[in-house]
Enzyme design. Structure first.
Site, PDB file in Angstrom:
ATOM      1  N   ALA A  91      67.598  21.462  24.189  1.00 41.21           N
ATOM      2  CA  ALA A  91      67.969  20.653  25.357  1.00 41.21           C
ATOM      3  C   ALA A  91      69.436  20.254  25.262  1.00 41.21           C
ATOM      4  O   ALA A  91      70.174  20.303  26.256  1.00 41.21           O
ATOM      5  CB  ALA A  91      67.088  19.410  25.450  1.00 41.21           C
ATOM      6  N   ASP A  92      69.885  19.840  24.085  1.00 37.02           N
ATOM      7  CA  ASP A  92      71.294  19.525  23.879  1.00 37.02           C
ATOM      8  C   ASP A  92      72.170  20.749  24.121  1.00 37.02           C
ATOM      9  O   ASP A  92      73.209  20.674  24.788  1.00 37.02           O
ATOM     10  CB  ASP A  92      71.523  19.046  22.442  1.00 37.02           C
ATOM     11  CG  ASP A  92      71.137  17.594  22.236  1.00 37.02           C
ATOM     12  OD1 ASP A  92      71.473  16.762  23.089  1.00 37.02           O
ATOM     13  OD2 ASP A  92      70.509  17.290  21.212  1.00 37.02           O
ATOM     14  N   LEU A  93      71.767  21.869  23.554  1.00 40.86           N
ATOM     15  CA  LEU A  93      72.601  23.070  23.630  1.00 40.86           C
ATOM     16  C   LEU A  93      72.720  23.580  25.062  1.00 40.86           C
ATOM     17  O   LEU A  93      73.806  23.968  25.507  1.00 40.86           O
ATOM     18  CB  LEU A  93      72.032  24.150  22.718  1.00 40.86           C
ATOM     19  CG  LEU A  93      72.052  23.806  21.224  1.00 40.86           C
ATOM     20  CD1 LEU A  93      71.275  24.850  20.424  1.00 40.86           C
ATOM     21  CD2 LEU A  93      73.470  23.699  20.709  1.00 40.86           C
ATOM     22  N   GLY A 111      74.959  21.309  27.034  1.00 42.16           N
ATOM     23  CA  GLY A 111      76.348  21.565  26.683  1.00 42.16           C
ATOM     24  C   GLY A 111      76.879  22.824  27.333  1.00 42.16           C
ATOM     25  O   GLY A 111      78.008  22.856  27.846  1.00 42.16           O
TER      26      GLY A 111
END
Length: 384
Positions: free
Chosen positions: A169-171, A174
């Site tokens: 989810a972070d990647l 980003g």
């Protein structure tokens, strides 16, 4: 410094992973990325083990994963002097990235209106957990929570919902953020003004639903756990052999026929005659195929599949991946000289350009910075 984005200055006020990953993507392609850290540093500096280096200078490998090609300056944004430094950085920047909770940057004295007063051409990337508005905008965003709330865990795993092995989810947030920044920079060339780009961990999750999303939005079918096999194509997944699991991807009828020819199966068998038949009888099909591999090693089966022209592969461990000649031939491992740790290898940029063999298009990369490593030099640059 060189690369396609070498004329950009990026202020990275983010911490943890989504924002830092976006900043690193731009830095990989040559942008000057100035990482603005609090006196305590990015949260991920303390995320471990593993740590490397001596006790007084130990570094988190987690931090290193998202902060290559950046400079570090420490600013205490509760200090008027340091707020003034940030204001001068904003005046000289092309992009500002932040992933504070909604309203935090306003309370620090840097609402969007002021940022654009300081620099009308500034592109601002704002990454939140669940979006900057809506009924749950105030929720804190952490990857595992977003994987669950965004539905990805409900289609991952075999027996129970399972998170992906990286903070996906972070990647994805980003990556979408960096993508939006580049679009806004392109738009700025036409309008002369910067704009705000917004994304979130929730948006990143929904953005990668792909065919699983349209199974619900179009067909009104709720997907379940996908396990190690494709829900809409068969045979397409992981299969046991005598020595190790392998993966096979028969994405067309022609490939299914090649698999059958290589291993003595009847492609006209009415149980498996069409892809829909094979999907509906997937468990039976898996059993039939794995029975053919019971007494054969993974290497033997993969050699036969390669000779037949059937897409297949190993399930590699990470040490195997980074030692693989193909990985290294693509510039996916880069060497950097760290301020305290010496020579290190890091994962490289996934992007290359046709006229440049180097990862990200720049011939060399900066190591992840130590805390405030470039503070003095950045302040001197502001005075120049």
């Amino acid at each position: 410094m060189s690369g396609p984005l070498s004329d950009l200055v990026v202020l990275d006020l983010t911490r943890a992973l989504a924002g830092p990953h976006a900043g690193m993507m731009l830095g990989d392609m040559g942008a000057r990325v100035i990482k603005v850290e609090s006196p305590g540093g990015d949260d991920t500096r303390s995320w471990g083990p593993p740590f490397v280096g001596e006790a007084d200078d130990r570094e988190s490998t987690y931090f290193m994963s998202a902060n290559r090609n950046k400079e570090s300056i420490v600013l205490d944004l509760k200090s008027d002097d340091d707020k003034d430094v940030l204001a001068r950085l904003v005046e000289r920047a092309d992009v500002l990235m932040e992933n504070f909770r909604t309203g935090v940057l306003d309370r620090l004295g840097f609402p969007v209106a002021r940022l654009h007063e300081l620099n009308p051409r500034l592109v601002i990337l704002s990454i939140t957990g669940f979006g900057h508005d809506g009924p749950e905008a105030s929720r804190a965003g952490y990857d595992q929570i977003a994987q669950g709330e965004g539905g990805l865990m409900s289609i991952t795993g075999t027996e129970q919902p399972t998170k992906v092995g990286v903070p996906i989810a972070d990647l994805t947030a980003g990556m979408y953020g960096a993508y939006g920044v580049l679009a806004a920079i392109h738009d700025r060339e036409r309008t002369g003004r910067g704009r705000v780009v917004r994304t979130s961990l929730l948006a990143g999750m929904i953005g990668v639903h792909a065919f699983q999303g349209t199974r619900w939005t179009v067909a009104h079918e709720v997907p379940g756990l996908a396990g190690d096999h494709h829900p809409s194509i068969a045979p397409y997944g992981m299969f046991a052999t005598a020595s190790a699991p392998i993966q096979i991807a028969c994405g067309s009828e022609g490939l299914w026929q090649k698999l059958c020819a290589a291993f003595g199966l009847d492609p006209a068998d009415p149980r498996f005659a069409t892809n829909a038949d094979r999907v509906n009888r997937r468990d039976e099909l898996i059993a039939v195929i794995e029975a053919l591999f019971t007494d054969r090693t993974a290497e033997d089966v993969l050699a036969a599949l390669a000779e037949a022209g059937v897409p297949s592969g190993k399930v590699r461990s990470l040490d195997d991946v980074y030692g693989w000649d193909q990985t290294r031939s693509q510039g996916l491992v880069v060497t950097v000289d760290h301020a305290t740790l010496g020579t290190l290898e890091l994962p490289g940029s996934p992007i290359r350009f046709d006229d440049n063999p180097h990862s990200g298009g720049r011939p060399s990369h900066l190591p992840p910075p130590t805390l405030d490593q470039h503070g003095k030099a950045i302040r001197e640059w502001l005075e120049s």
